[in-house]
Design an enzyme around this catalytic site. Structure first.
Site, PDB file in Angstrom:
ATOM      1  N   GLN A 159       5.193  -0.405  -1.231  1.00 49.75           N
ATOM      2  CA  GLN A 159       6.308  -1.401  -1.031  1.00 49.75           C
ATOM      3  C   GLN A 159       7.642  -1.833  -0.681  1.00 49.75           C
ATOM      4  OE1 GLN A 159       6.370  -4.701  -2.430  1.00 49.75           O
ATOM      5  NE2 GLN A 159       8.888  -5.044  -2.541  1.00 49.75           N
ATOM      6  N   GLU A 160       8.421   0.092  -0.577  1.00 47.50           N
ATOM      7  CA  GLU A 160       9.076   0.372   0.396  1.00 47.50           C
ATOM      8  C   GLU A 160       9.196  -0.315   1.682  1.00 47.50           C
ATOM      9  OE1 GLU A 160      11.792   0.308  -1.151  1.00 47.50           O
ATOM     10  OE2 GLU A 160      12.047   1.569  -3.067  1.00 47.50           O
ATOM     11  N   SER A 161       8.456   0.592   2.304  1.00 51.82           N
ATOM     12  CA  SER A 161       8.712   0.516   3.892  1.00 51.82           C
ATOM     13  C   SER A 161       6.828   0.159   4.458  1.00 51.82           C
ATOM     14  CB  SER A 161       8.535   2.462   4.172  1.00 51.82           C
ATOM     15  OG  SER A 161       7.773   2.944   3.735  1.00 51.82           O
ATOM     16  N   TYR A 169       9.148  -6.700  -6.968  1.00 49.17           N
ATOM     17  CA  TYR A 169       9.535  -5.457  -6.825  1.00 49.17           C
ATOM     18  C   TYR A 169       8.406  -4.860  -7.696  1.00 49.17           C
ATOM     19  CZ  TYR A 169      10.761  -0.168  -5.430  1.00 49.17           C
ATOM     20  OH  TYR A 169      10.548   0.623  -5.122  1.00 49.17           O
TER      21      TYR A 169
END
Length: 673
Positions: free
Chosen positions: A511-513, A619
């Site tokens: 999810q982050e990168s 998120y």
């Protein structure tokens, strides 16, 4: 693999400063690995201005895909002595290489710095760079400096009339226009004034007042400034009667200001005029939403009714505000009514299917199993599909695609010059330049091309770009591309040491990168798990991790170590509740504490749905879904909602009207998450 393919020359390469004969005499059977090292050597030679050494290196790179980048770098280094002919020849030779545009921009900037205005004009014309405000202003300035003043102000009325300030380079032509032609006229200045107000460029609007001389226009603008100082004047009956641009802009601007202190008064006034004056649709919707937001934030008496009137049952954003309020209260009758008022097509969205079914379960006695829409939802590979599957006691579905791009299509794409350059840039860790190549070749690409491009990137191990490509192609079921699993040993090792779920940590990284190791957010978060430098430093100290500074966050082993450690820290802080820990990882633990204090009694599905921050809301839902996907890919017999580590710390709301049997079932299912 493309990495093992031999690259054949399909273009005639000429190297600036060398003759074809010299090329032919020096080209030897250099291997691809050797050429990759020579490329790095060439860059170092350029940096050190060792151009004699560079010539011999370039001879061995004649058929290397990145030769254009070497030549562009050399030209950039020697820009002070380069000629327009060299720049033009480079552009003709490599018209489709992104670095060509960057070189031309550097050349134009060099001419600007040197004030070579006579040379700037043909250089801009030959560059093919169109639509740049900066270069257009310098074009007009160059015409002024070379004595072509009439051409400098050609079409300047329309060019001047925009809702923002033009670059300083335009000043000379604007001043000449004003001095010799008397421009701008009062009418033109008035037009730009209202454009500036619409763009909220109030300093520019103030500046423009000096050009407005027409008595009627001045009176209207003076009235605008009175309303700016006291926007409550708009609440008077028929404050502005006629349907004019000035009146519409004054209402939009003034009511926005009034909403800051008196949102109810602003909303009531807006509701009396929004359908009588011909407001731009997008701007009308924007003010509807702004007023709804202020009403929800301030919560004056009658706010909910006003919000509903603003939304008029059709604006999903405003309906969502009402829905969240009803959901927090667990007012299921209102939840059902609000969702039912949405357009039929909108109600088919999985989010609304989930909540409408739950609302119907106790308002109309409908069980989820009896809803075909809910049963269909339970088969989807998504957050709401996961919740629905769990309620129906169904297995979580991956739904992977069985089709892939044909091998011939992949080979054809891989052999294009752009993809050869892209692959070599990827191998050279110049991902930024590789993405430029990607953007150029896929600019007008169809879905099949995007899918093939994503498949190639996946084969290379360029996972973040492959994920983006799959999204562009809308091949949502290409699980292997969309959910790769790099750095498995590192994730597993850290998870075991820190006693956290490895699939949870991997879901956060996805999810982050999307596994981009060197990405940096606008806020300064870095690397795979997007750690802020301050958080990384504190976590390294707490967990005794060797950490030298922010550049270490670009190293997967360090980033995953610290990211996993911080997840473990949040999990411990929130007593094993990984949903709360996930929210804290994104928004910070103190904000989660505030949300729990404000509405901690809610069931977890409602708590997640009503997270105030839009980014954190999405998120958390994504991480929950990604966790289930990775767990299923790993062959775990229990999916994420059944993991013991996901126990809830929250209790059901007292007095909830939901069916006890259903809520008990949902609570049992969700509380295991």
């Amino acid at each position: 693999m493309l990495a093992r393919q031999k690259f054949y020359r399909n273009h005639f390469f000429s190297v600036i400063g060398l003759s074809l004969g010299l090329f032919c005499s020096q080209v030897s059977a250099t291997t691809l690995d050797q050429q990759r090292q020579l490329y790095q050597d060439a860059k170092q030679s350029i940096k050190a201005s060792e151009f004699g050494k560079l010539d011999s290196i370039k001879a061995k790179l004649a058929d290397y895909p990145l030769l254009p980048y070497v030549e562009a770098a050399q030209l950039s280094k020697q820009l002070a002595s380069v000629t327009q002919k060299q720049i033009s020849e480079f552009g003709k030779q490599y018209p489709d290489v992104p670095v060509t545009t960057q070189l031309q921009q550097r050349w134009l900037n060099q001419l600007i710095r040197q004030k070579r205005w006579k040379a700037y004009l043909p250089a801009l014309a030959k560059s093919g760079i169109n639509g740049s405000e900066k270069y257009e202003c310098y074009r007009r300035h160059a015409l002024m400096e070379t004595g072509h003043k009439a051409k400098a102000i050609a079409g300047i009325d329309a060019f001047w009339n925009v809702g923002h300030s033009r670059p300083d380079a335009c000043d000379s032509s604007f001043e000449y226009w004003q001095k010799t032609k008397g421009g701008p006229s009062s009418a033109l200045a008035t037009s730009r004034f209202w454009k500036s107000v619409a763009a909220k460029q109030m300093s520019l609007a103030k500046y423009l007042r000096r050009f407005i001389t027409a008595k009627q226009d001045k009176a209207v603008i003076d009235r605008f400034y009175k309303i700016q100082a006291n926007p409550e004047l708009l609440t008077k009956k028929n404050a502005l009667k006629d349907d004019t641009l000035a009146n519409r802009e004054t209402y939009l601007y003034g009511l926005t200001r009034l909403s800051l202190s008196k949102p109810a008064a602003a909303a009531k006034t807006w509701l009396t005029v929004r359908d009588t004056l011909k407001f731009n649709t997008k701007r009308k919707e924007s003010l509807n939403r702004r007023l709804a937001s202020r009403l929800q934030s301030k919560a004056p008496k009658g706010a909910l009714k006003l919000i509903e009137q603003l939304g008029d049952n059709q604006d999903e954003t405003i309906q969502n505000r009402l829905f969240r309020t009803a959901l927090i209260k667990e007012d299921w009758q209102e939840v059902f009514r609000l969702i039912s008022n949405l357009p039929e097509e909108t109600q088919k969205n999985e989010r609304w299917v989930y909540w409408r079914t739950l609302a119907a379960s106790h308002t109309q006695g409908l069980t989820p199993a009896a809803s075909q829409a809910f049963v269909t939802l339970s088969k989807e590979r998504s957050y709401y599909g996961l919740l629905a599957a769990d309620i129906l006691n169904r297995p979580f579905s991956l739904n992977p695609t069985a089709t892939k791009p044909a091998g011939k299509a992949l080979n054809t794409l891989a052999e294009t010059p752009a993809f050869k350059r892209m692959f070599e840039l990827y191998k050279q860790n110049e991902h930024y330049l590789a993405r430029r190549e990607w953007n150029r070749i896929t600019q007008d690409a169809d879905s099949d091309t995007f899918y093939a491009a994503a498949t190639l990137a996946h084969q290379w191990g360029w996972h973040d770009q492959a994920i983006r490509g799959a999204a562009k192609a809308r091949v949502w079921d290409a699980i292997d591309i969309r959910f790769p699993a790099p750095y498995t040993k590192i994730f597993d090792k850290m998870a075991a040491e820190l006693e956290i779920d490895t699939n949870w940590a991997r879901a956060v990284a996805r999810q982050e990168s999307a596994y981009q190791t060197t990405v940096r957010s606008s806020a300064g978060a870095r690397g795979l798990m997007q750690l802020m430098p301050k958080t990384a430093k504190q976590t390294a100290k707490k967990f005794d991790v060797k950490y030298k500074g922010v550049t270490d966050l670009n190293r997967p082993v360090i980033n995953i170590n610290l990211g996993s450690a911080y997840l473990a820290q949040m999990q411990k802080r929130f007593k094993g509740n990984q949903i709360l820990a996930t929210a804290a990882y994104n928004a910070g633990p103190h904000r989660v504490d505030q949300w729990l204090k404000a509405r901690g009694h809610l069931p977890m599905d409602i708590w997640v749905e009503t997270i105030p921050f839009r980014e954190t809301n999405k998120y958390v839902r994504n991480v929950i879904a990604y966790h289930a996907i990775y767990a299923t890919i790993a062959g775990e017999s229990k999916h994420s909602l059944e993991q013991p580590a996901f126990e809830l710390a929250l209790q059901d709301a007292v007095g909830a009207k939901q069916s006890k049997t259903l809520r008990k079932q949902i609570k049992q299912q969700l509380s295991a998450y």
